[in-house]
Design an enzyme around this catalytic site. Sequence first.
Site, mmCIF file in Angstrom:
data_model
loop_
_atom_site.group_PDB
_atom_site.id
_atom_site.type_symbol
_atom_site.label_atom_id
_atom_site.label_comp_id
_atom_site.label_asym_id
_atom_site.label_seq_id
_atom_site.Cartn_x
_atom_site.Cartn_y
_atom_site.Cartn_z
ATOM 1 C CD1 TRP A 116 39.721 36.589 46.499
ATOM 2 C CD2 TRP A 116 38.754 38.518 45.935
ATOM 3 N NE1 TRP A 116 40.202 36.949 45.268
ATOM 4 C CE2 TRP A 116 39.622 38.142 44.899
ATOM 5 C CE3 TRP A 116 38.022 39.719 45.801
ATOM 6 C CZ2 TRP A 116 39.793 38.897 43.740
ATOM 7 C CZ3 TRP A 116 38.202 40.471 44.646
ATOM 8 C CH2 TRP A 116 39.078 40.060 43.632
ATOM 9 C CG MET A 117 35.659 32.935 43.558
ATOM 10 S SD MET A 117 34.161 31.965 43.311
ATOM 11 C CE MET A 117 33.228 33.076 42.274
ATOM 12 C CG ASN A 118 41.299 35.256 42.218
ATOM 13 O OD1 ASN A 118 41.372 35.122 43.420
ATOM 14 N ND2 ASN A 118 42.315 35.021 41.427
ATOM 15 C CG ASP A 119 42.018 32.913 38.540
ATOM 16 O OD1 ASP A 119 41.610 34.069 38.633
ATOM 17 O OD2 ASP A 119 43.209 32.629 38.314
ATOM 18 C CD1 TRP A 145 43.557 37.463 44.657
ATOM 19 C CD2 TRP A 145 45.319 38.328 45.740
ATOM 20 N NE1 TRP A 145 44.659 36.680 44.396
ATOM 21 C CE2 TRP A 145 45.745 37.188 45.049
ATOM 22 C CE3 TRP A 145 46.257 39.030 46.499
ATOM 23 C CZ2 TRP A 145 47.060 36.724 45.065
ATOM 24 C CZ3 TRP A 145 47.573 38.571 46.526
ATOM 25 C CH2 TRP A 145 47.954 37.434 45.811
ATOM 26 C CB SER A 178 44.972 29.456 39.139
ATOM 27 O OG SER A 178 44.078 30.423 39.615
ATOM 28 N NE ARG A 238 50.120 34.198 37.810
ATOM 29 C CZ ARG A 238 50.862 35.279 37.726
ATOM 30 N NH1 ARG A 238 52.086 35.287 38.198
ATOM 31 N NH2 ARG A 238 50.380 36.385 37.161
ATOM 32 C CG ASP A 239 47.772 30.541 36.675
ATOM 33 O OD1 ASP A 239 47.939 30.469 37.911
ATOM 34 O OD2 ASP A 239 47.603 31.616 36.074
ATOM 35 C CD GLU A 290 47.342 36.497 35.563
ATOM 36 O OE1 GLU A 290 48.033 36.836 36.528
ATOM 37 O OE2 GLU A 290 46.157 36.841 35.450
ATOM 38 C CD1 TRP A 375 42.960 39.918 37.163
ATOM 39 C CD2 TRP A 375 42.705 40.452 39.319
ATOM 40 N NE1 TRP A 375 43.031 38.757 37.899
ATOM 41 C CE2 TRP A 375 42.875 39.064 39.224
ATOM 42 C CE3 TRP A 375 42.518 41.013 40.580
ATOM 43 C CZ2 TRP A 375 42.874 38.220 40.339
ATOM 44 C CZ3 TRP A 375 42.510 40.185 41.691
ATOM 45 C CH2 TRP A 375 42.688 38.802 41.556
HETATM 46 C C1 FRU Z 1 44.631 35.129 37.554
HETATM 47 C C2 FRU Z 1 45.649 34.938 38.657
HETATM 48 C C3 FRU Z 1 46.465 33.688 38.401
HETATM 49 C C4 FRU Z 1 46.931 33.313 39.769
HETATM 50 C C5 FRU Z 1 45.747 33.687 40.610
HETATM 51 C C6 FRU Z 1 46.092 34.148 41.988
HETATM 52 O O1 FRU Z 1 43.506 35.857 37.908
HETATM 53 O O2 FRU Z 1 46.481 36.076 38.742
HETATM 54 O O3 FRU Z 1 47.496 33.839 37.467
HETATM 55 O O4 FRU Z 1 47.254 31.973 39.887
HETATM 56 O O5 FRU Z 1 45.067 34.711 39.922
HETATM 57 O O6 FRU Z 1 44.957 34.317 42.755
#
Ligand code: FRU
Length: 529
Positions: A116-119, A145, A178, A238-239, A290, A375
Amino acid sequence: MTLLCALLSLSAAATTLIRPSKQAHYFVFPIQENAPTIRVRVVYENREVDHFNIMLARTGVDYTVPYDISRYDVRNLLFIVDSDSKMLTDNTTDEFDMSNTEMYRPAYHHTPSYGWMNDPNGMYYDPATKLWHLYYQCNPYGSKWENMTWGHSTSADLIHWEHQPMAIRPDGLGTIFSGSAVIDHDNTAGFGRDAVIAMYTSAGEAQTQSIAYSTDGGITFTPYAGNPVLRADIPDFRDPKIFRNEQTGEWNVALAAGQEVRYYASRNLKDWRYLSSFGKGYGSHGGVWECPDMIELPVRGTDKTKWVLLLNINPGGPFGGSATQYFVGDWDGQTFRCDHRGARWMDYGKDHYATVSFAGAPDNRHVVIAWMSNWLYANDVPTMQYRSANSLPREIDLYEDKNGELRIGVRPAKEVMKLGKRFTLKPKKGKTATIEISNNSGEVATLTYDKHHQTLTFDRTESGQTAFSKHFPGKVKMPIFPRKGDNMDQVTIDVFVDNCSVEIFDADGRFALTNLIFPNEPMCNYHVE
Ligand code: FRU
């Protein structure tokens, strides 16, 4: 009570203990998507050294994931698995085949080799090696995730990405959410001249901010012993995005805090002082804020600059789920003052999220990458070996629209330009103009220019596999914000079609439109009418 007994008493009723029987590179776990997620504890020399969560197979195996055991003497290694699944067997191997098995894997977009990959995270350009570094949220042990870790890739040309080892792994403070990274040229943090400093969210019981440093050019990172460096008393905090204040020589950080952005300042990236908050009464608040970014952008055709706050929101995007909004204003080193109250959207496609910029891009370039998903359905898209791609890198600036508003202008990064195809949509009197992108099975994605309303509509209803989520099929409509004097009789666009995406860019650099598609065979026919 021995430690093992203590760990076992913490485990679920159904527990399996398994010892790899031979020294090898990997221990392999069988995964079944949608099986219950269970915890695996890794015990070495009677001490828990790691844990992670997997969808351990119960009745059938969708794919397998390797766990690296090469650093352990297997005689002292034990997995405590919170499951009684009979499909878990002693399975060690020295080779794990990561070669691609997916028809939807893009040809020229960044993807993780596995899982899996997100941000996108921690992106920076290194002038010494001329490499672009892209870290990303990933799950090394499955294609949904979980187990957030920073994966890492590098590129010399923003097209070909080389996979690097996992950069930052979960630790006692939590999984690794992130964040951003900078090169500390002046050794302000004391980890050495040109150390790479990453700042990220430690997602444990609370969300706190940590830093880690690399003295080998961003390949391996050591978490700072004084972590966390920043805490707050709210659940969504966060982030962190680090940016430099050239006037004061300080570092600033912008962080998402509930539905606001908080700003802090520091001389050493370790001790932070609160500056201000932004957000109440501004923009869209349909979801959590975010992944902020703060960028000073040139205003096209002038010698002026303005500050832009990029701010990703989920849910609450104009087309459902995730989207990137932005605010144009001024930053005086303390406070962000926004010129407008309403939300402005950076991309009107459905698959454009978590957009952030590269720190230190050369020649004053402002290069951003977005996660190309939403999402609403990101965990369900029809791939398994890996899941999610990043958008093409884009260059952004500001342009003035005919009402005098400043808007983000988007173009493909110059390196990728050659991968697109240019078309002009010129409606006949009273009509619309359309480009159909199709394959030989009759699956089609359509872009329609309505000159009267000055809108573009992208329709992926008939584009192939769409049934995996009720949120996937459908249309998105985008207003074009022309400049004074723009000829709106036609629009000229650059179209980038890859194995699971269509990205449309305005040749005049006003907009981009980013959407996923999952056709059953490649889309290679273009028909303009
Ligand atoms: C955004 C997010 C961030 C968080 C990360 C967790 O897509 O929800 O806010 O740091 O993904 O994977």
